[in-house]
Structure formats: C-alpha cells, structure tokens
Design a protein around this motif. Structure first.
Motif, PDB file in Angstrom:
ATOM      1  N   ASP A  35      18.770  49.150   4.707  1.00 19.23           N
ATOM      2  CA  ASP A  35      17.528  49.261   5.481  1.00 19.23           C
ATOM      3  C   ASP A  35      16.640  50.364   4.921  1.00 19.23           C
ATOM      4  N   LEU A  36      17.250  51.463   4.538  1.00 16.72           N
ATOM      5  CA  LEU A  36      16.499  52.576   3.985  1.00 16.72           C
ATOM      6  C   LEU A  36      15.838  52.194   2.665  1.00 16.72           C
ATOM      7  N   ALA A  37      16.511  51.365   1.869  1.00 14.87           N
ATOM      8  CA  ALA A  37      15.920  50.921   0.607  1.00 14.87           C
ATOM      9  C   ALA A  37      14.643  50.127   0.856  1.00 14.87           C
ATOM     10  N   HIS A  38      14.626  49.299   1.898  1.00 11.83           N
ATOM     11  CA  HIS A  38      13.406  48.564   2.253  1.00 11.83           C
ATOM     12  C   HIS A  38      12.285  49.541   2.610  1.00 11.83           C
ATOM     13  N   HIS A  39      12.627  50.556   3.401  1.00  9.16           N
ATOM     14  CA  HIS A  39      11.629  51.569   3.783  1.00  9.16           C
ATOM     15  C   HIS A  39      11.130  52.324   2.553  1.00  9.16           C
ATOM     16  N   ASN A  40      12.042  52.681   1.665  1.00  7.22           N
ATOM     17  CA  ASN A  40      11.652  53.442   0.482  1.00  7.22           C
ATOM     18  C   ASN A  40      10.792  52.625  -0.466  1.00  7.22           C
ATOM     19  N   LEU A  41      11.022  51.319  -0.517  1.00  7.82           N
ATOM     20  CA  LEU A  41      10.157  50.471  -1.337  1.00  7.82           C
ATOM     21  C   LEU A  41       8.727  50.491  -0.812  1.00  7.82           C
ATOM     22  N   ALA A  42       8.582  50.381   0.504  1.00 10.34           N
ATOM     23  CA  ALA A  42       7.238  50.421   1.083  1.00 10.34           C
ATOM     24  C   ALA A  42       6.571  51.763   0.813  1.00 10.34           C
TER      25      ALA A  42
END
Length: 325
Positions: free
Chosen positions: A197-204
């Motif tokens: 989930d954090l990877a999705h946030h970091n991509l944004a």
C-alpha cells in the motif's frame, strides 16, 4: 547492453558482485555496459543493515564513516552511496529521521569529494533530503516527498544537485499493473501488505515530486531501483517517467545528457559531440514520438560502444574493446 544501455551506475549490490562483474568484463569474459559501482552502501547501525545483509557497511561516528568511505574506494568503488534515511521497503525502519548526524554526513562528503568521487544519497523522508542538500551530496535518490517542500527543490536547482525519481521501484514493490508492462503486477515476494500500500502512495508522491522538480529547474536522471525482464529496466523507467508527466524529449535527456552529468562523465558521454566517446544507439523509429520502441529488442537496431558495433538486432557479439581512459 543489448537494450541500448552503454553505461550503468549500480547503486547497491550484494557484497562485491558488481566489482567482480566489472572485472570479468575487463578481462574479456563477456561484453557489457560501462559499470560504475558504489561498493557497499554506507549506513548507520540500523535495521536495514540486517534486512539487506551484504549490501551495507554500517558505520557510526565521523571517524568510522570516513573509514567506511576509504574501504569502498579501496575495493574499487567509483562513487559513494549513503543512507541518509531508512528505507520504506523495510517494515522495521522509519525513514523520517536522518540516519546520521551532520558531523557524520560532513565527514562522508568531505572524504568522498577530497578523493574526487561523488556521493549518491538514498533519501526518502524530508529530513534526509534536507541533510543531503545541506551537506552537498550530488544526487538525491527517491526524494518522493519533495513536492511537499518547494524550497528544497529550489536549493537543489541552485546547487546543481540531481534528482533520481526511481518510479519503477514503486511499481515493482507495489505490484502495480500498467499498460507498459502488465507482467509487473506481481508484488515483490518480501513486501508485506502494508508496504505494498505504501508503494502505491509513494508512486503518487514520487510522480508529483518529479513534476515539481522539473518546474523548479532541477536536473532529473533516469534510475529504476528495480529489475525488469529482458534487461529493460532503464527504458521501462524512461517510459514511466513520460507516463507520469515528463515530456518525452526531456525524458530522453534524463537518460543521456543529464545522467552523464549526474555520474560525472559528461565530458565523455551523454551527448553527440566531437572528442566524446562514440557510444551511440540507432533505433527503428522516432523515440520521442514512440518511446515504447525502446522496450522492443527487435527495434534496437544498432548499439555502438567506443565506436564499435556491439549489439542490436542482427549484430554478432564480439570481443570487448578496451578503453584507454
């Protein structure tokens, strides 16, 4: 090399494997790209040192940090990589505080620059980015939250420090599918659900920071922070940078001229000019209008390294040439 990449900067590997591969290429065992390595990543004593094993050289205190720099140079490092913060890919680390004190950072940068090598800063939390900028580190790796602090981007632009956004790393860790590479939809096997989930946030956040860096005049260089099938992680990162808002022409510069500046080889590489090394790529099509072609091995028609044809569709692979410089 077969995908058209003639120079790579390895920003972390297990033990001395990158140096060993480079030496094998120098001996003629196989042909590959020009390879720059950081040796072991210098980190404070932290959970990452246990999690990543032989990738790290833990150091504490200015004298030990200085010694760690010297050890990497003795082992053949071309530049120094430092963990200014922890890594979000490790659930035990908090990447908000800096890993080192300013005295430790100063010793690392002073020793590196005194010996004529650059410093790459792993920096995720803004405190680590600020420390990297303040202490004169040359490249900021990740920096995904920089959009939240425009004044730091202004400082980077004034100092000539380069951002490496590493968007593909977030795709890889988050198992994020996209039109470019549907096969990327499998999360890294070591990623817990919270880290996915954090990877999705970091991509944004990372894509916002890349665009903000462009607006601030910060140099942006390609770097994937991930593996990819068929050795195309560089092209995949370039295409994803375009997808996230970097104009295609600028993305190509980020993989050539700006990348060469970031690693300190712009006097020899990165642009087509007299007296520079003849590392050239010929493709079937217009890479500005159709950047996806860089992912297709059949459309990589010819790769020249030091003026010699070494790869490309239909090219036979020969014995490596030696570089005098």
């Amino acid at each position: 090399l077969r995908m058209g990449v003639t120079t790579i900067r390895n920003v972390g590997g297990q033990g001395h494997q990158p140096q060993e591969a480079r030496q094998a290429m120098r001996y003629g065992a196989f042909r590959g790209p020009r390879l720059l390595t950081c040796g072991l990543i210098i980190s404070a004593t932290a959970p990452g040192g246990r999690f990543y094993g032989a990738m790290y050289r833990e150091a504490d205190g200015p004298d030990d940090v200085r010694r760690a720099v010297r050890e990497q140079l003795r082992a053949g490092a071309d530049y120094i990589k430092v963990m200014t913060t922890g890594a979000r890919s490790n659930e035990l680390e908090d990447p908000e505080p800096t890993q080192f004190t300013d005295a430790e950072f100063a010793a690392l940068v002073e020793e590196s620059h005194r010996m004529g090598v650059r410093v790459a800063a792993h920096a995720e939390g803004l405190d680590g980015v600020q420390a990297a900028i303040r202490n004169g580190m040359d490249t900021i790796e990740h920096g995904m939250y920089l959009n939240q602090c425009p004044e730091l981007l202004g400082e980077m632009a004034r100092n000539g420090q380069v951002l490496v956004p590493t968007l593909t790393g977030y795709y890889w860790m988050g198992g994020i599918p996209d039109a470019v590479d549907p096969a990327a939809a499998t999360p890294h096997p070591h990623m817990l659900p919270g880290l996915v989930d954090l990877a999705h946030h970091n991509l944004a956040q990372g894509s916002l920071s890349m665009r903000a860096a462009r607006e601030a005049g910060v140099g942006i260089a390609v770097g994937s922070d991930a593996e990819a099938p068929e050795g195309n992680s560089t092209a995949l990162e370039l295409v994803r940078m375009i997808h996230h808002g970097l104009p295609a022409g600028e993305a190509l510069r980020s993989a050539t001229a700006i990348a060469a500046e970031a690693i300190g080889l712009d006097d020899r590489l990165g642009t087509i000019q007299p007296n520079k090394l003849a590392d050239l790529l010929v493709v079937d099509g217009d890479a500005v209008r159709e950047p996806d072609l860089l992912l297709d091995r059949e459309r990589i028609r010819l790769v020249l390294q030091l003026g010699q044809p070494v790869a490309g569709a239909g090219v036979r692979y020969g014995v490596p040439a030696t570089e005098s410089s």
